[in-house]
Design a protein around this motif. Structure first.
Motif, PDB file in Angstrom:
ATOM      1  N   VAL A 167       0.830  -1.203   0.000  1.00 13.90           N
ATOM      2  CA  VAL A 167       0.000   0.000   0.000  1.00 13.90           C
ATOM      3  C   VAL A 167       0.866   1.254   0.000  1.00 13.90           C
TER       4      VAL A 167
ATOM      5  N   SER B 258       0.938   5.398  -4.326  1.00  7.68           N
ATOM      6  CA  SER B 258       0.478   4.378  -3.380  1.00  7.68           C
ATOM      7  C   SER B 258      -0.108   3.185  -4.129  1.00  7.68           C
ATOM      8  N   GLY B 259      -0.178   2.076  -3.447  1.00  6.51           N
ATOM      9  CA  GLY B 259      -0.798   0.894  -4.028  1.00  6.51           C
ATOM     10  C   GLY B 259      -2.256   1.147  -4.379  1.00  6.51           C
ATOM     11  N   ARG B 260      -2.921   1.945  -3.567  1.00  5.64           N
ATOM     12  CA  ARG B 260      -4.325   2.277  -3.832  1.00  5.64           C
ATOM     13  C   ARG B 260      -4.477   3.091  -5.126  1.00  5.64           C
TER      14      ARG B 260
END
Length: 78
Positions: A60, A66-68
């Motif tokens: 994340v 970010s991973g999101r």
């Protein structure tokens, strides 16, 4: 006896020891694993294979994106 492949996983992790451990674990479970060190590399990898993966497993918190955020881009493309 090795398990039969269960699909392809794109693993996105910026820390090499963590990425290596997760890759080996998934491979032992029978998955084909594609690795990316960061979200930009993951996006390029998916473009090369036309998004053909069964699962994206991502950290994340990573530098740059970010991973999101990466997941949101992947959802909009694929």
């Amino acid at each position: 006896m090795h398990p039969q492949p269960n699909g392809t996983v794109l693993l996105v992790e910026d820390e090499a020891p963590v990425r290596e451990f997760v890759r080996r674990t998934l491979e032992l479970a029978g998955y084909k694993v594609l690795e990316a060190q960061n979200p930009n590399e993951a996006l390029k990898t998916l473009e090369l294979i036309a998004g053909r993966v069964d699962l994206v497993l991502t950290d994340v918190v990573m530098p740059g994106m970010s991973g999101r955020m990466m997941a949101e881009r992947l959802i909009s493309r694929y």
